[in-house]
Scaffold this motif. Structure first.
Motif, PDB file in Angstrom:
ATOM      1  N   LEU A   1      41.658  41.366  30.945  1.00 26.13           N
ATOM      2  CA  LEU A   1      40.382  41.250  31.651  1.00 26.13           C
ATOM      3  C   LEU A   1      40.569  40.521  32.971  1.00 26.13           C
ATOM      4  O   LEU A   1      41.340  39.575  33.054  1.00 26.13           O
ATOM      5  CB  LEU A   1      39.379  40.454  30.815  1.00 26.13           C
ATOM      6  CG  LEU A   1      38.851  41.073  29.540  1.00 26.13           C
ATOM      7  CD1 LEU A   1      37.944  40.079  28.834  1.00 26.13           C
ATOM      8  CD2 LEU A   1      38.100  42.353  29.827  1.00 26.13           C
ATOM      9  N   TYR A   2      39.851  40.973  33.984  1.00 27.56           N
ATOM     10  CA  TYR A   2      39.766  40.233  35.229  1.00 27.56           C
ATOM     11  C   TYR A   2      38.444  40.567  35.902  1.00 27.56           C
ATOM     12  O   TYR A   2      37.794  41.558  35.585  1.00 27.56           O
ATOM     13  CB  TYR A   2      40.962  40.490  36.147  1.00 27.56           C
ATOM     14  CG  TYR A   2      41.171  41.922  36.558  1.00 27.56           C
ATOM     15  CD1 TYR A   2      40.648  42.409  37.748  1.00 27.56           C
ATOM     16  CD2 TYR A   2      41.913  42.787  35.757  1.00 27.56           C
ATOM     17  CE1 TYR A   2      40.852  43.720  38.128  1.00 27.56           C
ATOM     18  CE2 TYR A   2      42.123  44.095  36.138  1.00 27.56           C
ATOM     19  CZ  TYR A   2      41.590  44.559  37.327  1.00 27.56           C
ATOM     20  OH  TYR A   2      41.788  45.863  37.697  1.00 27.56           O
ATOM     21  N   VAL A   3      38.036  39.702  36.829  1.00 26.62           N
ATOM     22  CA  VAL A   3      36.755  39.838  37.512  1.00 26.62           C
ATOM     23  C   VAL A   3      37.026  40.004  38.998  1.00 26.62           C
ATOM     24  O   VAL A   3      37.881  39.319  39.559  1.00 26.62           O
ATOM     25  CB  VAL A   3      35.865  38.595  37.273  1.00 26.62           C
ATOM     26  CG1 VAL A   3      34.536  38.714  38.001  1.00 26.62           C
ATOM     27  CG2 VAL A   3      35.657  38.365  35.784  1.00 26.62           C
ATOM     28  N   VAL A   4      36.267  40.924  39.621  1.00 23.99           N
ATOM     29  CA  VAL A   4      36.417  41.176  41.056  1.00 23.99           C
ATOM     30  C   VAL A   4      35.051  41.052  41.719  1.00 23.99           C
ATOM     31  O   VAL A   4      34.065  41.595  41.218  1.00 23.99           O
ATOM     32  CB  VAL A   4      36.999  42.585  41.314  1.00 23.99           C
ATOM     33  CG1 VAL A   4      37.071  42.879  42.809  1.00 23.99           C
ATOM     34  CG2 VAL A   4      38.368  42.719  40.683  1.00 23.99           C
ATOM     35  N   HIS A   5      35.007  40.326  42.848  1.00 23.82           N
ATOM     36  CA  HIS A   5      33.806  40.310  43.668  1.00 23.82           C
ATOM     37  C   HIS A   5      33.643  41.707  44.244  1.00 23.82           C
ATOM     38  O   HIS A   5      34.565  42.254  44.837  1.00 23.82           O
ATOM     39  CB  HIS A   5      33.939  39.299  44.818  1.00 23.82           C
ATOM     40  CG  HIS A   5      33.936  37.885  44.370  1.00 23.82           C
ATOM     41  ND1 HIS A   5      32.773  37.165  44.196  1.00 23.82           N
ATOM     42  CD2 HIS A   5      34.950  37.047  44.066  1.00 23.82           C
ATOM     43  CE1 HIS A   5      33.079  35.943  43.805  1.00 23.82           C
ATOM     44  NE2 HIS A   5      34.391  35.844  43.716  1.00 23.82           N
ATOM     45  N   GLY A   6      32.467  42.301  44.081  1.00 27.33           N
ATOM     46  CA  GLY A   6      32.234  43.672  44.526  1.00 27.33           C
ATOM     47  C   GLY A   6      31.348  43.739  45.755  1.00 27.33           C
ATOM     48  O   GLY A   6      31.324  42.837  46.585  1.00 27.33           O
ATOM     49  N   ASP A   7      30.587  44.817  45.826  1.00 24.58           N
ATOM     50  CA  ASP A   7      29.739  45.097  46.982  1.00 24.58           C
ATOM     51  C   ASP A   7      28.656  44.035  47.156  1.00 24.58           C
ATOM     52  O   ASP A   7      28.170  43.457  46.181  1.00 24.58           O
ATOM     53  CB  ASP A   7      29.053  46.452  46.825  1.00 24.58           C
ATOM     54  CG  ASP A   7      30.044  47.605  46.819  1.00 24.58           C
ATOM     55  OD1 ASP A   7      31.183  47.430  47.294  1.00 24.58           O
ATOM     56  OD2 ASP A   7      29.676  48.691  46.321  1.00 24.58           O
TER      57      ASP A   7
END
Length: 136
Positions: free
Chosen positions: A42-48
């Protein structure tokens, strides 16, 4: 408005990085500005982000709708992504964050969407938020 976006993003990064339950689930150093190559788990990405002027007659303001995306790569499951999303929403919904050069008026969760990325088949959970900031 880009300074308001950067200030909010930094405060969110700090809050999520400091969350022990989220770190225990996804691991340390797993929240990114851009998707890492060949990541596992799992990982989290800052999106739009969409920012709009939210100024009043006396104060400069910025309304932002933004997303955080939880990716379930390789061995990670959709269930784990849902748990990570629950922790993220719990950490950010109606949170009182300190922003550099801005004051957070409110931060609210809007929606979550679980899907599979068509090209890779990886699970992704998109979490949408709305925030309003003012320049003090």
């Amino acid at each position: 408005m880009s300074d308001a976006i950067l200030a909010l993003r930094a405060a969110i990064q700090a809050r999520l990085t400091a969350d022990p339950a989220l770190t225990a689930l996804i691991g340390p150093g797993r929240i990114h500005d851009a998707a890492p190559r060949a990541a596992r788990g799992l990982y989290v990405v800052h999106g739009d982000v969409e920012a709009r002027d939210w100024s009043t007659g006396s104060d400069r303001g910025c309304e932002q709708e933004f997303v955080l995306v939880v990716w379930a790569a390789q061995s990670a499951s959709s269930r784990q992504a849902l748990e990570a999303a629950r922790l993220i929403v719990g950490a950010l919904d109606d949170a009182e964050l300190t922003l550099e050069g801005h004051a957070l008026v409110n931060l609210r969760w809007l929606s979550s969407r679980l899907a599979r990325e068509p090209r890779t088949g990886l699970g992704q959970l998109t979490i949408r938020f709305r925030a309003v900031t003012e320049t003090p």
